[in-house]
Motif scaffolding. Sequence first.
Motif, PDB file in Angstrom:
ATOM      1  N   ASN A 150     -10.925 -12.410  -5.328  1.00  0.00           N
ATOM      2  CA  ASN A 150      -9.695 -12.929  -4.737  1.00  0.00           C
ATOM      3  C   ASN A 150      -8.445 -12.091  -5.017  1.00  0.00           C
ATOM      4  O   ASN A 150      -7.630 -11.880  -4.110  1.00  0.00           O
ATOM      5  CB  ASN A 150      -9.468 -14.375  -5.176  1.00  0.00           C
ATOM      6  N   PRO A 151      -8.233 -11.583  -6.260  1.00  0.00           N
ATOM      7  CA  PRO A 151      -7.031 -10.763  -6.478  1.00  0.00           C
ATOM      8  C   PRO A 151      -6.977  -9.532  -5.579  1.00  0.00           C
ATOM      9  O   PRO A 151      -5.907  -9.186  -5.052  1.00  0.00           O
ATOM     10  CB  PRO A 151      -7.143 -10.377  -7.960  1.00  0.00           C
ATOM     11  N   ALA A 152      -8.129  -8.863  -5.371  1.00  0.00           N
ATOM     12  CA  ALA A 152      -8.154  -7.689  -4.488  1.00  0.00           C
ATOM     13  C   ALA A 152      -7.888  -8.093  -3.046  1.00  0.00           C
ATOM     14  O   ALA A 152      -7.116  -7.439  -2.331  1.00  0.00           O
ATOM     15  CB  ALA A 152      -9.500  -6.977  -4.591  1.00  0.00           C
ATOM     16  N   ILE A 153      -8.503  -9.185  -2.602  1.00  0.00           N
ATOM     17  CA  ILE A 153      -8.314  -9.638  -1.221  1.00  0.00           C
ATOM     18  C   ILE A 153      -6.855 -10.036  -0.987  1.00  0.00           C
ATOM     19  O   ILE A 153      -6.262  -9.700   0.047  1.00  0.00           O
ATOM     20  CB  ILE A 153      -9.268 -10.812  -0.923  1.00  0.00           C
ATOM     21  N   ASN A 154      -6.286 -10.734  -1.946  1.00  0.00           N
ATOM     22  CA  ASN A 154      -4.873 -11.113  -1.825  1.00  0.00           C
ATOM     23  C   ASN A 154      -3.978  -9.876  -1.751  1.00  0.00           C
ATOM     24  O   ASN A 154      -2.993  -9.852  -1.001  1.00  0.00           O
ATOM     25  CB  ASN A 154      -4.460 -11.988  -3.006  1.00  0.00           C
ATOM     26  N   TYR A 155      -4.337  -8.843  -2.508  1.00  0.00           N
ATOM     27  CA  TYR A 155      -3.528  -7.625  -2.477  1.00  0.00           C
ATOM     28  C   TYR A 155      -3.657  -6.926  -1.122  1.00  0.00           C
ATOM     29  O   TYR A 155      -2.644  -6.488  -0.540  1.00  0.00           O
ATOM     30  CB  TYR A 155      -3.931  -6.676  -3.604  1.00  0.00           C
ATOM     31  N   PHE A 156      -4.887  -6.809  -0.605  1.00  0.00           N
ATOM     32  CA  PHE A 156      -5.058  -6.176   0.708  1.00  0.00           C
ATOM     33  C   PHE A 156      -4.229  -6.897   1.781  1.00  0.00           C
ATOM     34  O   PHE A 156      -3.681  -6.263   2.685  1.00  0.00           O
ATOM     35  CB  PHE A 156      -6.531  -6.179   1.115  1.00  0.00           C
ATOM     36  N   ASN A 157      -4.139  -8.197   1.667  1.00  0.00           N
ATOM     37  CA  ASN A 157      -3.400  -8.971   2.673  1.00  0.00           C
ATOM     38  C   ASN A 157      -1.891  -8.780   2.590  1.00  0.00           C
ATOM     39  O   ASN A 157      -1.167  -9.257   3.474  1.00  0.00           O
ATOM     40  CB  ASN A 157      -3.754 -10.460   2.555  1.00  0.00           C
ATOM     41  N   PHE A 163      -0.678  -5.763   2.755  1.00  0.00           N
ATOM     42  CA  PHE A 163      -0.422  -4.546   3.515  1.00  0.00           C
ATOM     43  C   PHE A 163       0.333  -4.892   4.801  1.00  0.00           C
ATOM     44  O   PHE A 163      -0.114  -5.737   5.592  1.00  0.00           O
ATOM     45  CB  PHE A 163      -1.732  -3.843   3.875  1.00  0.00           C
ATOM     46  N   ASP A 164       1.449  -4.216   5.025  1.00  0.00           N
ATOM     47  CA  ASP A 164       2.262  -4.518   6.197  1.00  0.00           C
ATOM     48  C   ASP A 164       1.726  -3.790   7.433  1.00  0.00           C
ATOM     49  O   ASP A 164       0.736  -3.050   7.366  1.00  0.00           O
ATOM     50  CB  ASP A 164       3.733  -4.188   5.944  1.00  0.00           C
ATOM     51  N   ASN A 165       2.389  -3.992   8.560  1.00  0.00           N
ATOM     52  CA  ASN A 165       1.912  -3.414   9.820  1.00  0.00           C
ATOM     53  C   ASN A 165       1.930  -1.893   9.807  1.00  0.00           C
ATOM     54  O   ASN A 165       1.112  -1.248  10.475  1.00  0.00           O
ATOM     55  CB  ASN A 165       2.749  -3.936  10.984  1.00  0.00           C
ATOM     56  N   ARG A 166       2.851  -1.300   9.054  1.00  0.00           N
ATOM     57  CA  ARG A 166       2.882   0.158   8.956  1.00  0.00           C
ATOM     58  C   ARG A 166       1.604   0.671   8.312  1.00  0.00           C
ATOM     59  O   ARG A 166       0.969   1.617   8.816  1.00  0.00           O
ATOM     60  CB  ARG A 166       4.095   0.607   8.136  1.00  0.00           C
ATOM     61  N   ILE A 167       1.193   0.064   7.198  1.00  0.00           N
ATOM     62  CA  ILE A 167      -0.032   0.479   6.505  1.00  0.00           C
ATOM     63  C   ILE A 167      -1.246   0.233   7.383  1.00  0.00           C
ATOM     64  O   ILE A 167      -2.108   1.111   7.542  1.00  0.00           O
ATOM     65  CB  ILE A 167      -0.172  -0.270   5.166  1.00  0.00           C
ATOM     66  N   ARG A 168      -1.311  -0.939   7.973  1.00  0.00           N
ATOM     67  CA  ARG A 168      -2.469  -1.270   8.815  1.00  0.00           C
ATOM     68  C   ARG A 168      -2.572  -0.313  10.003  1.00  0.00           C
ATOM     69  O   ARG A 168      -3.674   0.070  10.411  1.00  0.00           O
ATOM     70  CB  ARG A 168      -2.354  -2.720   9.300  1.00  0.00           C
ATOM     71  N   GLY A 169      -1.434   0.073  10.531  1.00  0.00           N
ATOM     72  CA  GLY A 169      -1.435   0.992  11.664  1.00  0.00           C
ATOM     73  C   GLY A 169      -1.925   2.385  11.323  1.00  0.00           C
ATOM     74  O   GLY A 169      -2.344   3.135  12.209  1.00  0.00           O
ATOM     75  N   LEU A 170      -1.896   2.748  10.038  1.00  0.00           N
ATOM     76  CA  LEU A 170      -2.360   4.060   9.591  1.00  0.00           C
ATOM     77  C   LEU A 170      -3.816   4.043   9.126  1.00  0.00           C
ATOM     78  O   LEU A 170      -4.324   5.048   8.638  1.00  0.00           O
ATOM     79  CB  LEU A 170      -1.459   4.568   8.455  1.00  0.00           C
TER      80      LEU A 170
END
Length: 252
Positions: A67-74, A76-83
Amino acid sequence: MSLIKLNNLQDNSILDDIFNEEIQVIEDIQGSKILLNWNGKEFVIKPKSINNDPLNLIDLSLQKYYNPAINYFNTFDNRIRGLMPKNWWFIFEYFPDETPANIQYEKLPKNGLVLTEINKVGKYGSQTDELQEYARLFDVDSLPIIFEGKLSDTMKEAIKYFVNTSEKDLEYVFGEQSFAFFFYKILNPNSDSSFLMNDKFQDNLEKIVVRVKGRDISFEILNPLYTRISSENSKTYSGKMRKRKRSSKSTY
């Protein structure tokens, strides 16, 4: 990517071939492997291997290990996701605490994650610069590089001596020191600690990995004195997954 063991070689020509190349020597890191993909709509997260099923809400309700890793991945903003290319998998070693697998560390990596590799369209492989660039983007650590470049003659002789020395004799060679100390001091003499340690070298490092630049192959030098300790977290997760799969099969 192939991984070839260098210990107790019968033919030193393999070493000679490696020694003529530009190489990287990397400290092996043992956390809990977790894989991340952004498919354009949501994150897909797999434990252990790319061949495993993605984690789902049932998995996460049974155990909270990831859960801590999943919460951290979530976060990530749209800039990160877009890359993040939609057909790439980003592979991390995950550290929920200082002992996630078989080694006791003294501190955690940045945000509990170390980016170790990238799987691009089903093929593993990433240059160090690219790996470090994405690690900065994700605000996590990347693989710790002990050495990069061409080995000196002194380094070559020390490595040859090690891989051709028996386990019994290595205990004498190490003395009060460790496998990690031995290789750090040969390859990076100014270092005073290994990765995720405070002013000391990891005394139970399993191996170091040698990567030859421009080749789709890596080599490992194993520590014959390494002691494997079972990971209760991994056992707990695996056991629950097996129970859930058996339960699912019984309903058909």
